[in-house]
Motif scaffolding. Structure first.
Motif, PDB file in Angstrom:
ATOM      1  N   ASP A 113     -17.181 -41.549 -23.662  1.00  0.00           N
ATOM      2  CA  ASP A 113     -16.541 -42.629 -24.411  1.00  0.00           C
ATOM      3  C   ASP A 113     -15.462 -43.352 -23.599  1.00  0.00           C
ATOM      4  N   GLY A 114     -15.300 -42.986 -22.322  1.00  0.00           N
ATOM      5  CA  GLY A 114     -14.394 -43.711 -21.437  1.00  0.00           C
ATOM      6  C   GLY A 114     -13.076 -43.034 -21.141  1.00  0.00           C
ATOM      7  N   ARG A 115     -12.738 -41.974 -21.853  1.00  0.00           N
ATOM      8  CA  ARG A 115     -11.478 -41.276 -21.588  1.00  0.00           C
ATOM      9  C   ARG A 115     -11.539 -40.559 -20.237  1.00  0.00           C
ATOM     10  N   VAL A 116     -10.432 -40.580 -19.503  1.00  0.00           N
ATOM     11  CA  VAL A 116     -10.365 -39.974 -18.172  1.00  0.00           C
ATOM     12  C   VAL A 116      -9.055 -39.197 -18.050  1.00  0.00           C
ATOM     13  N   ASN A 117      -9.129 -38.009 -17.450  1.00  0.00           N
ATOM     14  CA  ASN A 117      -7.924 -37.250 -17.130  1.00  0.00           C
ATOM     15  C   ASN A 117      -8.223 -36.312 -15.971  1.00  0.00           C
ATOM     16  N   ARG A 118      -7.745 -36.644 -14.801  1.00  0.00           N
ATOM     17  CA  ARG A 118      -8.005 -35.828 -13.616  1.00  0.00           C
ATOM     18  C   ARG A 118      -7.230 -34.520 -13.628  1.00  0.00           C
ATOM     19  N   LEU A 119      -6.178 -34.426 -14.462  1.00  0.00           N
ATOM     20  CA  LEU A 119      -5.371 -33.208 -14.483  1.00  0.00           C
ATOM     21  C   LEU A 119      -6.123 -32.004 -15.041  1.00  0.00           C
ATOM     22  N   THR A 120      -7.235 -32.226 -15.751  1.00  0.00           N
ATOM     23  CA  THR A 120      -8.029 -31.108 -16.257  1.00  0.00           C
ATOM     24  C   THR A 120      -8.466 -30.202 -15.118  1.00  0.00           C
ATOM     25  N   ALA A 121      -8.801 -30.797 -13.972  1.00  0.00           N
ATOM     26  CA  ALA A 121      -9.256 -30.017 -12.821  1.00  0.00           C
ATOM     27  C   ALA A 121      -8.160 -29.083 -12.331  1.00  0.00           C
ATOM     28  N   LYS A 122      -6.945 -29.597 -12.239  1.00  0.00           N
ATOM     29  CA  LYS A 122      -5.834 -28.768 -11.767  1.00  0.00           C
ATOM     30  C   LYS A 122      -5.493 -27.683 -12.778  1.00  0.00           C
ATOM     31  N   LEU A 123      -5.603 -27.992 -14.065  1.00  0.00           N
ATOM     32  CA  LEU A 123      -5.384 -26.990 -15.105  1.00  0.00           C
ATOM     33  C   LEU A 123      -6.353 -25.825 -14.931  1.00  0.00           C
ATOM     34  N   ILE A 124      -7.628 -26.129 -14.745  1.00  0.00           N
ATOM     35  CA  ILE A 124      -8.629 -25.073 -14.569  1.00  0.00           C
ATOM     36  C   ILE A 124      -8.311 -24.238 -13.333  1.00  0.00           C
ATOM     37  N   ALA A 125      -7.893 -24.894 -12.249  1.00  0.00           N
ATOM     38  CA  ALA A 125      -7.529 -24.164 -11.028  1.00  0.00           C
ATOM     39  C   ALA A 125      -6.377 -23.201 -11.296  1.00  0.00           C
ATOM     40  N   TYR A 126      -5.385 -23.617 -12.085  1.00  0.00           N
ATOM     41  CA  TYR A 126      -4.289 -22.727 -12.455  1.00  0.00           C
ATOM     42  C   TYR A 126      -4.811 -21.512 -13.226  1.00  0.00           C
ATOM     43  N   LEU A 127      -5.673 -21.743 -14.207  1.00  0.00           N
ATOM     44  CA  LEU A 127      -6.144 -20.642 -15.042  1.00  0.00           C
ATOM     45  C   LEU A 127      -6.976 -19.649 -14.248  1.00  0.00           C
ATOM     46  N   VAL A 128      -7.818 -20.154 -13.357  1.00  0.00           N
ATOM     47  CA  VAL A 128      -8.635 -19.263 -12.525  1.00  0.00           C
ATOM     48  C   VAL A 128      -7.746 -18.445 -11.591  1.00  0.00           C
ATOM     49  N   SER A 129      -6.806 -19.104 -10.930  1.00  0.00           N
ATOM     50  CA  SER A 129      -5.937 -18.377  -9.997  1.00  0.00           C
ATOM     51  C   SER A 129      -5.051 -17.377 -10.734  1.00  0.00           C
ATOM     52  N   ASP A 130      -4.563 -17.739 -11.923  1.00  0.00           N
ATOM     53  CA  ASP A 130      -3.783 -16.792 -12.719  1.00  0.00           C
ATOM     54  C   ASP A 130      -4.597 -15.545 -13.046  1.00  0.00           C
ATOM     55  N   PHE A 131      -5.841 -15.745 -13.442  1.00  0.00           N
ATOM     56  CA  PHE A 131      -6.694 -14.619 -13.816  1.00  0.00           C
ATOM     57  C   PHE A 131      -6.892 -13.675 -12.633  1.00  0.00           C
ATOM     58  N   VAL A 132      -7.206 -14.220 -11.477  1.00  0.00           N
ATOM     59  CA  VAL A 132      -7.438 -13.371 -10.300  1.00  0.00           C
ATOM     60  C   VAL A 132      -6.161 -12.620  -9.922  1.00  0.00           C
ATOM     61  N   LYS A 133      -5.044 -13.306  -9.892  1.00  0.00           N
ATOM     62  CA  LYS A 133      -3.776 -12.658  -9.532  1.00  0.00           C
ATOM     63  C   LYS A 133      -3.462 -11.502 -10.477  1.00  0.00           C
ATOM     64  N   ALA A 134      -3.573 -11.740 -11.769  1.00  0.00           N
ATOM     65  CA  ALA A 134      -3.198 -10.731 -12.742  1.00  0.00           C
ATOM     66  C   ALA A 134      -4.231  -9.602 -12.815  1.00  0.00           C
ATOM     67  N   HIS A 135      -5.498  -9.937 -12.766  1.00  0.00           N
ATOM     68  CA  HIS A 135      -6.552  -8.946 -12.868  1.00  0.00           C
ATOM     69  C   HIS A 135      -6.578  -8.057 -11.631  1.00  0.00           C
ATOM     70  N   ARG A 136      -6.388  -8.662 -10.473  1.00  0.00           N
ATOM     71  CA  ARG A 136      -6.435  -7.952  -9.196  1.00  0.00           C
ATOM     72  C   ARG A 136      -5.417  -6.832  -9.122  1.00  0.00           C
ATOM     73  N   SER A 137      -4.282  -7.022  -9.751  1.00  0.00           N
ATOM     74  CA  SER A 137      -3.229  -6.017  -9.674  1.00  0.00           C
ATOM     75  C   SER A 137      -3.581  -4.756 -10.436  1.00  0.00           C
ATOM     76  N   TRP A 138      -4.657  -4.812 -11.239  1.00  0.00           N
ATOM     77  CA  TRP A 138      -5.057  -3.649 -12.042  1.00  0.00           C
ATOM     78  C   TRP A 138      -6.316  -2.958 -11.526  1.00  0.00           C
ATOM     79  N   VAL A 139      -6.976  -3.557 -10.512  1.00  0.00           N
ATOM     80  CA  VAL A 139      -8.263  -2.977 -10.054  1.00  0.00           C
ATOM     81  C   VAL A 139      -8.092  -2.333  -8.693  1.00  0.00           C
TER      82      VAL A 139
END
Length: 321
Positions: A295-321
């Motif tokens: 419908d024409g809406r655009v937001n490039r910040l979604t990509a950076k948000l996903i990168a934050y969530l993925v990196s957070d998960f690896v950092k936090a999960h890694r400390s327990w394995v």
């Protein structure tokens, strides 16, 4: 023809911005060699994209979720490799290339989603069976079914799931779409306890609310209750040893999606949840976000948000394995 495109080193290099004096994750991540070698690589986390929005359209939603994967991967690969996250913990497998169906009717789209299920779940099954942790960026929430089924088959039993979402996605078994992945997983006994956090009272129908009331496998905390002090600790305490974490980005306020909301979690609420609870989960599925909508809406910040969530998960999960 639908297929899994597996990345080579040059695919990663093309997306990585090189700068003197810096090392990016893209310079350190592993790439695939063979399924037979998967369990022997040092990387614990396997990153995979499902850039499609056929499931969203099959649920009468607005197309756009297919746009998130490549920008999100680019943002992730250009995070600094440093003491907090090196990159060698991660393998970038690739993404699914999914053709548009010849029949664009609701019936045709739903038939295509069932075909996508058959493409996704065997790959997830192989990753989990190799002792790795899949991190999947979508795509529509229909792919929760493939995540759950593949994990369940690898673990030889139903798995529990925590879904951070405004919607329960427990719609009828009416043909596959983004609103009934959990319904099908429950019906086929791949899903054990289904825990929902952040459901919006305004956007879950009475039939779904009745299911939650009457099925002991279903537990929910509504966003309206969170606003008055409810938390999720009793939900995560009910998770089994093998559990998936589903994050539908339409639960975060002002994130571009088919069901974008002005009222929802703040980004840092979700980051805090991941950073404090990642050890509870054996996979991460991020879905429904977009960088560009039909419908024409655009937001490039979604990509950076996903990168934050993925990196957070690896950092936090890694400390327990």
């Amino acid at each position: 023809m639908d297929n899994l495109k597996i990345y080579a080193r040059h695919d990663i290099d093309r997306l990585t911005i090189h700068r003197d004096g810096e090392t990016k994750l893209g310079e350190k991540v592993a790439v695939w060699s063979s399924w037979e070698e998967l369990q022997n690589i040092n990387a614990k986390y396997v990153l995979l994209g499902i850039p499609e929005d056929i499931g969203v359209r099959a649920n009468a939603g607005i197309a756009g979720a297919a746009s998130a994967w490549r920008p999100a991967l680019t943002a992730f690969l250009n995070i600094q490799s440093n003491r907090f996250l090196d990159g060698k913990e991660i393998m970038v497998l690739g993404h699914f290339e999914i053709d548009e169906p010849g029949d664009s009717s609701i019936k045709g789209l739903r038939y295509k989603v069932a075909e996508i299920d058959e493409l996704v779940y065997p790959v997830i099954e192989k990753i989990v069976a190799a002792g790795k942790v899949p991190i999947v960026v979508g795509g529509g929430h229909n792919n929760a079914y493939g995540m759950i089924k593949g994990s369940s088959l690898a673990c030889r039993g139903p798995i529990d799931v925590l879904n951070i979402d405004a919607h329960a996605d427990l719609r009828e078994l009416e043909g596959r779409h983004s609103g009934n992945g959990f319904s099908y997983a429950l019906n086929e006994n791949y899903l054990g306890n289904y825990l929902m956090y952040g459901l919006h009272q305004n956007y879950n129908n009475e039939a779904i609310l009745s299911q939650i009331d009457n099925n002991p496998k279903l537990k929910a905390v509504f966003f309206e209750d969170i606003l008055t002090g409810a938390d999720y600790n009793h939900l995560t305490g009910a998770l089994g040893t093998t559990a998936g974490l589903e994050i539908d980005l339409d639960c975060i306020q002002n994130v571009l999606s088919s069901a974008e909301t002005p009222s929802g979690f703040a980004v840092n609420d979700i980051r805090k949840l991941i950073l404090s609870k990642a050890n509870k989960f054996s996979y991460l599925h991020i879905c429904e976000g977009a960088t560009r909508m039909l419908d024409g809406r655009v937001n490039r910040l979604t990509a950076k948000l996903i990168a934050y969530l993925v990196s957070d998960f690896v950092k936090a999960h890694r400390s327990w394995v």
